[in-house]
Design a protein around this motif. Structure first.
Motif, PDB file in Angstrom:
ATOM      1  N   MET A   1       0.841  -1.188   0.000  1.00  0.00           N
ATOM      2  CA  MET A   1       0.000   0.000   0.000  1.00  0.00           C
ATOM      3  C   MET A   1       0.870   1.229   0.000  1.00  0.00           C
ATOM      4  N   CYS A   2       0.388   2.253  -0.614  1.00  0.00           N
ATOM      5  CA  CYS A   2       1.141   3.449  -0.934  1.00  0.00           C
ATOM      6  C   CYS A   2       2.162   3.107  -2.020  1.00  0.00           C
ATOM      7  N   GLY A   3       2.308   4.014  -2.948  1.00  0.00           N
ATOM      8  CA  GLY A   3       3.274   3.817  -4.028  1.00  0.00           C
ATOM      9  C   GLY A   3       4.302   4.923  -3.991  1.00  0.00           C
ATOM     10  N   ILE A   4       5.547   4.524  -4.235  1.00  0.00           N
ATOM     11  CA  ILE A   4       6.666   5.486  -4.222  1.00  0.00           C
ATOM     12  C   ILE A   4       7.315   5.505  -5.601  1.00  0.00           C
ATOM     13  N   VAL A   5       7.645   6.679  -6.081  1.00  0.00           N
ATOM     14  CA  VAL A   5       8.475   6.818  -7.290  1.00  0.00           C
ATOM     15  C   VAL A   5       9.504   7.905  -7.008  1.00  0.00           C
ATOM     16  N   GLY A   6      10.657   7.778  -7.624  1.00  0.00           N
ATOM     17  CA  GLY A   6      11.673   8.819  -7.496  1.00  0.00           C
ATOM     18  C   GLY A   6      12.546   8.807  -8.736  1.00  0.00           C
ATOM     19  N   ALA A   7      13.177   9.926  -9.013  1.00  0.00           N
ATOM     20  CA  ALA A   7      14.036   9.996 -10.205  1.00  0.00           C
ATOM     21  C   ALA A   7      15.128  11.018  -9.998  1.00  0.00           C
ATOM     22  N   ILE A   8      16.311  10.705 -10.546  1.00  0.00           N
ATOM     23  CA  ILE A   8      17.392  11.680 -10.635  1.00  0.00           C
ATOM     24  C   ILE A   8      17.904  11.587 -12.065  1.00  0.00           C
ATOM     25  N   ALA A   9      17.819  12.695 -12.804  1.00  0.00           N
ATOM     26  CA  ALA A   9      18.054  12.614 -14.247  1.00  0.00           C
ATOM     27  C   ALA A   9      18.743  13.874 -14.738  1.00  0.00           C
ATOM     28  N   GLN A  10      18.973  13.878 -16.077  1.00  0.00           N
ATOM     29  CA  GLN A  10      19.525  15.095 -16.686  1.00  0.00           C
ATOM     30  C   GLN A  10      18.404  15.879 -17.359  1.00  0.00           C
ATOM     31  N   ARG A  11      17.176  15.384 -17.175  1.00  0.00           N
ATOM     32  CA  ARG A  11      15.997  16.051 -17.762  1.00  0.00           C
ATOM     33  C   ARG A  11      14.981  16.268 -16.641  1.00  0.00           C
ATOM     34  N   PRO A  12      14.013  17.134 -16.824  1.00  0.00           N
ATOM     35  CA  PRO A  12      13.009  17.347 -15.774  1.00  0.00           C
ATOM     36  C   PRO A  12      12.273  16.038 -15.453  1.00  0.00           C
ATOM     37  N   VAL A  13      12.052  15.792 -14.176  1.00  0.00           N
ATOM     38  CA  VAL A  13      11.552  14.471 -13.774  1.00  0.00           C
ATOM     39  C   VAL A  13      10.047  14.442 -13.478  1.00  0.00           C
ATOM     40  N   THR A  14       9.381  15.605 -13.461  1.00  0.00           N
ATOM     41  CA  THR A  14       7.984  15.621 -13.013  1.00  0.00           C
ATOM     42  C   THR A  14       7.103  14.662 -13.812  1.00  0.00           C
ATOM     43  N   GLU A  15       7.232  14.685 -15.153  1.00  0.00           N
ATOM     44  CA  GLU A  15       6.386  13.814 -15.978  1.00  0.00           C
ATOM     45  C   GLU A  15       6.654  12.339 -15.675  1.00  0.00           C
ATOM     46  N   ILE A  16       7.928  12.003 -15.465  1.00  0.00           N
ATOM     47  CA  ILE A  16       8.299  10.608 -15.162  1.00  0.00           C
ATOM     48  C   ILE A  16       7.649  10.201 -13.841  1.00  0.00           C
ATOM     49  N   LEU A  17       7.698  11.108 -12.879  1.00  0.00           N
ATOM     50  CA  LEU A  17       7.136  10.805 -11.557  1.00  0.00           C
ATOM     51  C   LEU A  17       5.620  10.643 -11.646  1.00  0.00           C
ATOM     52  N   LEU A  67      15.457  18.307 -11.630  1.00  0.00           N
ATOM     53  CA  LEU A  67      16.088  17.096 -12.151  1.00  0.00           C
ATOM     54  C   LEU A  67      16.134  15.985 -11.107  1.00  0.00           C
ATOM     55  N   LEU A  68      15.663  16.279  -9.912  1.00  0.00           N
ATOM     56  CA  LEU A  68      15.639  15.299  -8.818  1.00  0.00           C
ATOM     57  C   LEU A  68      14.296  15.419  -8.114  1.00  0.00           C
ATOM     58  N   GLY A  69      13.622  14.275  -7.925  1.00  0.00           N
ATOM     59  CA  GLY A  69      12.321  14.379  -7.253  1.00  0.00           C
ATOM     60  C   GLY A  69      11.829  13.047  -6.719  1.00  0.00           C
ATOM     61  N   ILE A  70      10.863  13.130  -5.833  1.00  0.00           N
ATOM     62  CA  ILE A  70      10.207  11.943  -5.271  1.00  0.00           C
ATOM     63  C   ILE A  70       8.702  12.188  -5.291  1.00  0.00           C
ATOM     64  N   ALA A  71       7.939  11.089  -5.348  1.00  0.00           N
ATOM     65  CA  ALA A  71       6.484  11.240  -5.403  1.00  0.00           C
ATOM     66  C   ALA A  71       5.819  10.041  -4.739  1.00  0.00           C
ATOM     67  N   HIS A  72       4.522  10.175  -4.442  1.00  0.00           N
ATOM     68  CA  HIS A  72       3.856   9.196  -3.584  1.00  0.00           C
ATOM     69  C   HIS A  72       2.370   9.185  -3.858  1.00  0.00           C
ATOM     70  N   THR A  73       1.774   8.012  -3.886  1.00  0.00           N
ATOM     71  CA  THR A  73       0.318   7.908  -3.872  1.00  0.00           C
ATOM     72  C   THR A  73      -0.068   7.131  -2.621  1.00  0.00           C
ATOM     73  N   GLU A 188      20.788   8.451 -15.772  1.00  0.00           N
ATOM     74  CA  GLU A 188      19.624   8.751 -14.936  1.00  0.00           C
ATOM     75  C   GLU A 188      19.222   7.465 -14.220  1.00  0.00           C
ATOM     76  N   ASN A 189      18.719   7.602 -13.041  1.00  0.00           N
ATOM     77  CA  ASN A 189      18.291   6.434 -12.281  1.00  0.00           C
ATOM     78  C   ASN A 189      16.979   6.744 -11.573  1.00  0.00           C
ATOM     79  N   PHE A 190      16.285   5.658 -11.206  1.00  0.00           N
ATOM     80  CA  PHE A 190      14.923   5.815 -10.703  1.00  0.00           C
ATOM     81  C   PHE A 190      14.693   4.890  -9.527  1.00  0.00           C
ATOM     82  N   ILE A 191      13.640   5.168  -8.767  1.00  0.00           N
ATOM     83  CA  ILE A 191      13.197   4.215  -7.749  1.00  0.00           C
ATOM     84  C   ILE A 191      11.687   4.035  -7.881  1.00  0.00           C
ATOM     85  N   GLY A 192      11.213   2.869  -7.451  1.00  0.00           N
ATOM     86  CA  GLY A 192       9.772   2.635  -7.497  1.00  0.00           C
ATOM     87  C   GLY A 192       9.380   1.548  -6.515  1.00  0.00           C
ATOM     88  N   SER A 193       8.107   1.546  -6.128  1.00  0.00           N
ATOM     89  CA  SER A 193       7.614   0.469  -5.269  1.00  0.00           C
ATOM     90  C   SER A 193       7.595  -0.845  -6.029  1.00  0.00           C
TER      91      SER A 193
END
Ligand code: F6R
Length: 615
Positions: A1-17, A67-73, A188-193
């Motif tokens: 329960m709850c979902g996590i996403v994160g990204a560190i990239a050379q491009r804006p990360v909001t859309e990826i998140l 270029l670095l961000g985290i997000a959550h549902t 670029e690298n990412f994290i996810g649940s």
């Protein structure tokens, strides 16, 4: 329960998140949020109550670029769904944390931090984490050291993503109990649940082990194990496709997934049946090197452990195992099993069933079994590389493909197929009657086509469902292995249409539930042509003579005549060995159409989440 996403990239990360969050929404959909470090090295955050689309809408008018961000549902545990409880949680406007899991000792930590001057904005258990990290950092630690140092203070389960505006080139993550995966990109690298969240950006993953911490940069991943030692973990290349997450022509994932069952069943059978034998498709060995075949020869008792729909699959399998072999089989829900004392049993095979492979109670029960001792553990699971498959000696995969709808359908029927394959292998190991083994194989080979024939009754079932729109209660009846089929039917109806539904073994009616029967109580039953058919018919007469209205899915041979208060949908002739699998399908459709008529959120029913990673 709850979902996590994160990204560190050379491009804006909001859309990826945001795309990652949408793909993780099945894990929780009370509220969502996102935090980034922008070009000025400032932490910026946006949160919204409701589904991810509400967050997307907010971000349209107020974009966050970094270029670095985290997000959550979120799937609320501590604190109701509200913006102030949505993640990421922030401390001192410079550190942000997303969390999946539950911090059990948060109350003590909260009091301690409050006494030190930290102000709390939310009712969540998570907020203590971000303040603890801030405190450690302000004492001179870098972000990685701070996260590592506070882990010893946390009791419970967590997957964490942490960013700080002092370190715009790192994303720190940690895992204990709740799942977390790193996705590897180029620069670029990412994290996810889970990997589903990251499939649009990569197919190379590292699964974190319990206790791991990692510092993720654009070009580098530094991993540390539970002792803080630097460690390497395997990189896994996934074949999972993004397509399975698309709705296509369907209105709901649940409908799509019900209709995918013939293919999902076929995929689970492919390469596993010969004309006269089951092919060993169980991977793994025990710690002392025993193969599945050796274990199946030795086993003299089976314990199945699971939750919800998977538990129902286990209950059906008990009927099969005990009718075809001399091996006794117990089945228990994981949340009870994990807290019940069990004597160690030398030749016990423990089977865990799980679609997701991440269900907290099932994982905890497995952990307990391993401590108590048994012959071997085997998981039947739909997600390769899930925690359950990695923690078990043996794995038998279901090949249902990604299941997105919260109500499990194709994962359930493919679990039943996998359980029949396991039964066949057990029978072979125990040198059971060859004719019985071949009979099982013959049944399984007909299964995809028979499920297709049941799906052809879609329109008739939709019409039947209209009768349920104004109902508040429903009773499901079955006998023998159809009793757990009825239990599963009742669970489906209650979870997506919010109609209160109970299941009873039909023979038990007269011991109490018959008192509930009147013309306001629909009674749904499955009547395949099995040895218990005549008994079931007598039970149905008891209901009818008391004014009950019956909805029956019946074999032609049942010869139940259509009458005023009897509605029948005739089923194709189905071999008894696979009747429980085939008869589950019309009950799925009945619940689906009832929910559609009632206008509920079929794929994301209220209060639920697909992957139950908290206790
Ligand atoms: C109901 C449903 C749940 C799950 C249960 C276990 O439709 O899907 O009851 O079956 O939460 O989940 P898994 O199988 O992932 O362990």
């Amino acid at each position: 329960m709850c979902g996590i996403v994160g990204a560190i990239a050379q491009r804006p990360v909001t859309e990826i998140l945001l795309e990652g969050l949408s793909r993780l929404e099945y894990r929780g959909y009370d509220s969502a949020g996102l935090a980034i470090i922008n070009a000025d090295q400032h932490l910026q955050r946006e949160r919204a109550v409701g589904k991810v689309v509400a967050l997307k809408n907010k971000l349209k008018s107020k974009p966050l670029i970094g270029l670095l961000g985290i997000a959550h549902t979120r799937w609320a545990t501590h604190g109701k769904p509200a913006e102030r409880n949505a993640h990421p949680h922030v401390s001192n406007n410079r550190i942000a944390v997303v969390h999946n899991g539950i911090i059990e000792n948060y109350e003590v930590l909260r009091e301690e931090l409050k006494a030190e001057g930290y102000q709390f904005e939310s009712d969540t258990d998570t907020e203590v984490i971000v303040h603890l990290i801030e405190k450690a950092e302000s004492q001179g630690m870098n972000l990685l050291e701070a996260v590592m140092s506070i882990k010893t203070r946390l009791r419970g389960a967590y997957a964490l993503g942490v960013i700080s505006n002092d370190e715009p080139d790192h994303l720190i993550i940690a895992r204990h109990g709740s799942p977390l995966v790193i996705g590897l990109g180029l620069g670029e690298n990412f994290i996810g649940s889970d990997i589903q969240a990251l499939l649009p950006v990569t197919n190379r993953f590292i699964y974190l082990e319990n206790g791991d911490t990692a510092q993720i940069s654009r070009y580098e991943i530094a991993l540390y194990d539970v002792t803080g030692e630097s460690v390497e973990r395997d990189i896994v290349q996934s074949n999972a496709s993004m397509g399975s997450c698309e709705l296509g022509e369907y209105r709901h994932f649940m409908h799509k997934e019900i209709f995918e069952q013939p293919q999902a069943i076929q995929a689970t059978l492919d390469g596993r049946l010969e004309a006269d034998a089951f092919v060993n498709c169980i991977s793994g060995t025990t710690a002392n090197g025993q193969t599945a075949q050796q274990v199946l020869k030795e086993v003299d008792e089976i314990q199945i452990i699971a939750c919800g729909t998977s538990y129902h699959a286990g209950l059906i399998a008990r009927y099969w195992i005990e009718s075809m072999t001399d091996v006794p089989c117990n089945v228990e829900v994981a949340s009870e099993y994990r807290y019940r004392r069990q004597p160690p049993k030398k030749n016990l095979l423990v089977i865990t069933l799980s679609q997701s492979g991440e269900t907290a109670d099932t994982l905890a029960a497995l952990e307990k079994v391993k401590q108590t001792g048994c012959l071997a553990t085997l998981s039947i699971c739909n997600v390769p590389e899930s925690s359950l498959t990695r923690e078990s000696d043996f794995t038998l995969m279901t090949l249902a493909g990604a299941e997105i709808g919260v109500a499990s359908t194709k994962a359930f029927t493919t679990q039943l197929v996998a359980l029949q394959i396991l039964l066949g292998l057990l029978m072979q190991a125990k040198q059971a009657d060859q004719a019985k083994i071949e009979h099982l194989i013959t049944g399984l080979k007909q299964l995809p086509l028979l499920v297709e024939q049941v799906l052809d009754r879609d329109t008739a079932i939709e019409t039947m469902a209209e009768d349920f729109i104004d109902k508040n209660n429903a009773l499901f009846l079955g006998r023998g292995e159809q009793y757990p089929v009825a239990m599963e039917g009742a669970l489906k109806l209650k979870e997506i249409s919010y109609i209160h539904a109970e299941a009873y073994p039909a023979g038990e009616l007269k011991h109490g539930p018959l008192a509930l029967v009147d013309n306001e109580m629909p009674i749904i039953t499955v009547a395949p042509n099995t040895v218990l058919l005549e008994k079931l018919k007598s039970n149905l007469e008891e209901v009818r003579s008391r004014g009950g209205v019956l909805y029956i899915f019946a074999d032609k041979a049942a010869k139940i005549a259509k009458q005023d208060n009897i509605h029948i949908i005739e089923m194709p002739a189905i071999p008894e060995s696979i009747a429980a699998i085939v008869y589950s399908v019309p009950l799925q459709l009945l619940s689906y159409y009832t929910a559609v008529f009632k206008g509920t959120d079929v794929d994301k029913p209220r209060n639920l989440a697909k992957s139950v990673t908290v206790e």
